[in-house]
Motif scaffolding. Structure first.
Motif, short mmCIF file in Angstrom:
data_model
loop_
_atom_site.label_atom_id
_atom_site.label_comp_id
_atom_site.label_asym_id
_atom_site.label_seq_id
_atom_site.Cartn_x
_atom_site.Cartn_y
_atom_site.Cartn_z
N UNK A 214 -39.98 14.42 -19.01
CA UNK A 214 -39.06 14.71 -20.12
C UNK A 214 -38.79 13.51 -21.03
N UNK A 215 -38.57 12.31 -20.49
CA UNK A 215 -38.32 11.18 -21.41
C UNK A 215 -39.48 10.89 -22.37
N UNK A 216 -40.71 11.06 -21.90
CA UNK A 216 -41.86 10.84 -22.79
C UNK A 216 -41.87 11.89 -23.89
N UNK A 217 -41.55 13.14 -23.54
CA UNK A 217 -41.49 14.20 -24.55
C UNK A 217 -40.34 13.94 -25.54
N UNK A 218 -39.25 13.43 -25.04
CA UNK A 218 -38.12 13.08 -25.92
C UNK A 218 -38.54 11.95 -26.86
N UNK A 219 -39.23 10.94 -26.33
CA UNK A 219 -39.71 9.83 -27.17
C UNK A 219 -40.67 10.34 -28.23
N UNK A 220 -41.56 11.26 -27.85
CA UNK A 220 -42.51 11.84 -28.81
C UNK A 220 -41.77 12.62 -29.89
N UNK A 221 -40.76 13.40 -29.48
CA UNK A 221 -39.98 14.18 -30.45
C UNK A 221 -39.23 13.26 -31.41
N UNK A 222 -38.67 12.17 -30.88
CA UNK A 222 -37.98 11.21 -31.74
C UNK A 222 -38.96 10.54 -32.71
N UNK A 223 -40.19 10.27 -32.23
CA UNK A 223 -41.21 9.67 -33.12
C UNK A 223 -41.56 10.62 -34.26
N UNK A 224 -41.72 11.90 -33.94
CA UNK A 224 -42.01 12.90 -34.99
C UNK A 224 -40.84 13.00 -35.95
N UNK A 225 -39.62 13.02 -35.41
CA UNK A 225 -38.43 13.10 -36.26
C UNK A 225 -38.32 11.89 -37.16
N UNK A 226 -38.68 10.71 -36.65
CA UNK A 226 -38.58 9.50 -37.47
C UNK A 226 -39.52 9.58 -38.67
N UNK A 227 -40.74 10.05 -38.43
CA UNK A 227 -41.69 10.18 -39.54
C UNK A 227 -41.19 11.22 -40.53
N UNK A 228 -40.66 12.33 -40.03
CA UNK A 228 -40.15 13.38 -40.92
C UNK A 228 -38.99 12.87 -41.77
N UNK A 229 -38.07 12.13 -41.15
CA UNK A 229 -36.93 11.59 -41.92
C UNK A 229 -37.38 10.59 -42.97
N UNK A 230 -38.31 9.71 -42.60
CA UNK A 230 -38.80 8.72 -43.57
C UNK A 230 -39.55 9.40 -44.71
N UNK A 231 -40.34 10.41 -44.39
CA UNK A 231 -41.08 11.12 -45.45
C UNK A 231 -40.11 11.84 -46.38
N UNK A 232 -39.09 12.46 -45.79
CA UNK A 232 -38.07 13.13 -46.59
C UNK A 232 -37.37 12.14 -47.51
N UNK A 233 -37.02 10.99 -46.97
CA UNK A 233 -36.35 9.96 -47.76
C UNK A 233 -37.25 9.45 -48.88
N UNK A 234 -38.49 9.13 -48.53
CA UNK A 234 -39.39 8.54 -49.51
C UNK A 234 -39.89 9.56 -50.52
N UNK A 235 -39.72 10.85 -50.24
CA UNK A 235 -40.12 11.88 -51.19
C UNK A 235 -39.09 12.18 -52.25
N UNK A 236 -37.89 11.66 -52.06
CA UNK A 236 -36.81 11.91 -53.03
C UNK A 236 -36.98 11.00 -54.25
#
Length: 192
Positions: A5-27
């Motif tokens: 579970x912790x590895x899956x949580x880390x992977x989900x956080x990594x995906x979320x980080x890219x999504x948040x940065x892309x959302x921010x940089x797309x504005x």
């Protein structure tokens, strides 16, 4: 057996980080909150991955973030830039079969900052390996140096390339690093 579970949580956080940065940089205007959220999620992903499985967990987390970021960049490279997009809409009466210069420019930027920067970074890392072995270091230490150099050199080089406004400078940096590393690459066979 420990939970994955912790590895899956880390992977989900990594995906979320890219999504948040892309959302921010797309504005049109960068969002400080989204930027902090994105980088914070990436830091949290690395901490969770590292605490769950040590170096292996960090490596998996970085691979997930890099893979997702590459997919996002590849998709973004197919779309015209905002300024060029507005111009494309105004001149839509022209032949739609022509390849948009902005689309071509996006793919060129992606190619320079993605695969070409990676090749230059790997070349640099292998040159570092050769220098360590030539200086009398152990091969195991030299191999670890390669694994440490690429994940640091590639993003730094990509960031620097993205800040450059001229294609000639971008190509000069990428090919310059590769050319400076090339003599050491030829030594690799004789060192091992």
């Amino acid at each position: 057996m420990e939970s994955d579970a912790p590895i899956w949580i880390a992977a989900a956080l990594a995906v979320a980080s890219v999504a948040l940065l892309r959302l921010s940089w797309g504005k049109p205007h960068r969002s400080t909150a989204l930027n902090f959220g994105g980088w914070g999620a990436l830091l949290a992903a690395l901490v969770v991955g590292g605490s769950a499985a040590g170096e292996w967990g960090v490596a998996v987390t970085v691979l997930v973030a890099t893979f997702v970021a590459s997919l996002v960049l590849a998709f973004a490279a197919t779309r015209p830039a905002r300024k060029a997009q507005a111009k494309t809409v105004r001149t839509s009466h022209q032949s739609s079969e022509k390849v948009s210069p902005a689309w071509r420019s996006g793919w060129t930027t992606f190619t320079i900052t993605g695969p070409l920067a990676l090749i230059a970074s790997v070349s640099l890392a292998l040159a570092v390996r050769a220098l360590i072995v030539m200086a009398g270091g152990k091969e195991a230490d030299a191999n670890v140096a390669v694994l440490a150099t690429v994940p640091i050199a590639w993003p730094v080089l990509s960031f620097a390339l993205l800040m450059m406004s001229r294609r000639a400078r971008q190509f000069a940096w990428v090919f310059g690093i590769a050319a400076l590393s090339a003599p050491f690459l030829s030594l690799q066979g004789g060192l091992s």
